[in-house]
Design an enzyme around this catalytic site. Structure first.
Site, PDB file in Angstrom:
ATOM      1  CB  SER A   9     -13.810   0.702   1.144  1.00 61.40           C
ATOM      2  OG  SER A   9     -12.269   0.275   1.114  1.00 61.40           O
ATOM      3  CG  MET A  90      -7.335  -7.327  -5.851  1.00 66.58           C
ATOM      4  SD  MET A  90      -5.857  -6.151  -5.307  1.00 66.58           S
ATOM      5  CE  MET A  90      -4.749  -7.146  -4.823  1.00 66.58           C
ATOM      6  CG  ASN A 107      -3.542   0.789  -8.479  1.00 66.14           C
ATOM      7  OD1 ASN A 107      -4.844   0.512  -8.259  1.00 66.14           O
ATOM      8  ND2 ASN A 107      -2.480   0.063  -8.314  1.00 66.14           N
ATOM      9  CG  HIS A 109       0.829  -0.120  -4.127  1.00 65.30           C
ATOM     10  ND1 HIS A 109       0.467  -1.290  -4.364  1.00 65.30           N
ATOM     11  CD2 HIS A 109       1.845  -0.100  -3.245  1.00 65.30           C
ATOM     12  CE1 HIS A 109       1.363  -2.224  -3.738  1.00 65.30           C
ATOM     13  NE2 HIS A 109       2.297  -1.530  -3.316  1.00 65.30           N
ATOM     14  CB  THR A 141       3.759   2.610 -16.177  1.00 68.97           C
ATOM     15  OG1 THR A 141       4.445   2.003 -15.021  1.00 68.97           O
ATOM     16  CG2 THR A 141       3.905   4.270 -15.781  1.00 68.97           C
ATOM     17  CD  GLU A 143       9.098  -0.593 -13.207  1.00 71.19           C
ATOM     18  OE1 GLU A 143       9.735  -0.659 -12.228  1.00 71.19           O
ATOM     19  OE2 GLU A 143       9.211   0.040 -14.090  1.00 71.19           O
ATOM     20  CG  LEU A 144       2.995  -4.814  -9.715  1.00 72.86           C
ATOM     21  CD1 LEU A 144       1.681  -4.925 -10.102  1.00 72.86           C
ATOM     22  CD2 LEU A 144       3.453  -6.081  -9.208  1.00 72.86           C
ATOM     23  CD  GLU A 174      -5.550   2.163   0.360  1.00 74.91           C
ATOM     24  OE1 GLU A 174      -6.580   1.655  -0.097  1.00 74.91           O
ATOM     25  OE2 GLU A 174      -4.719   1.427   0.900  1.00 74.91           O
TER      26      GLU A 174
END
Length: 189
Positions: A9, A90, A107, A109, A141, A143-144, A174
């Protein structure tokens, strides 16, 4: 280049905005391809219907995360994208993959980062008594769910919210902020 794992979406919102805001004419930008780690991802079928090149690479067919990321990198690099947009992709990406696309990998989130990285963000926000939740577009990056914040949207947490009802309102935002963030990056490229 857009990477997805499911319905796509956010990908569809970006594709539609690219058309209505004439990104090709204004920035020389187009959606080069949509790639998924799941061949049955509904978003792939939608992208094909829009005339966008698609590919599916099943991560389960690789011996390691590094092997999958190497194959994914090869598929992406065939298209030489200016940006790699994760839209519900994912998978946790390896540091080498992230470094390869440094500055070009973004990204979205479903939380107001740095709060609630990882999964189950809406339920966690409700359980913590948050009055506000939201979404964040950020540079990726190693790091999550970390990296420079490019755009955020705030959504109130209502007294009777469930993870699903809050998630639906966050997702609607979003669809607004992700295309806007991509457009801003294209405008300065």
């Amino acid at each position: 280049m857009i990477l997805i794992s499911g319905s796509g979406s956010n990908m569809a919102a970006i594709v539609e905005t690219a058309r209505t805001q004439r990104w090709q004419a204004r920035f020389g930008a187009r959606i080069a391809a949509v790639v998924s780690n799941k061949a049955a991802a509904p978003g792939l079928a939608w992208a094909k219907e829009q005339g966008i090149a698609t590919a599916a690479l099943d991560h389960k067919g690789y011996d390691s995360r590094e092997a999958f990321d190497a194959a994914l990198k090869a598929e992406i690099d065939r298209h030489a994208p200016a940006l790699v947009v994760l839209a519900g992709f994912m998978r946790i990406l390896t540091p080498g993959f992230v470094q390869h696309y440094e500055g070009r990998l973004i990204n979205i989130h479903p939380s107001l980062l740095p709060a609630f990285p990882g999964l189950k963000t809406h339920q966690r926000a409700i359980e913590m008594g948050c009055r506000f939740a939201g979404a964040t577009v950020h540079r990726v990056t190693s790091e999550l769910d970390h990296g420079e914040i490019l755009e955020q949207a705030v959504v109130p947490v209502l007294p009777d919210d469930t993870a699903e009802s809050l998630g639906a309102r966050v997702l609607a935002q979003e669809h607004v902020i992700y295309p806007r963030a991509v457009e801003r990056l294209l405008a300065v490229a």
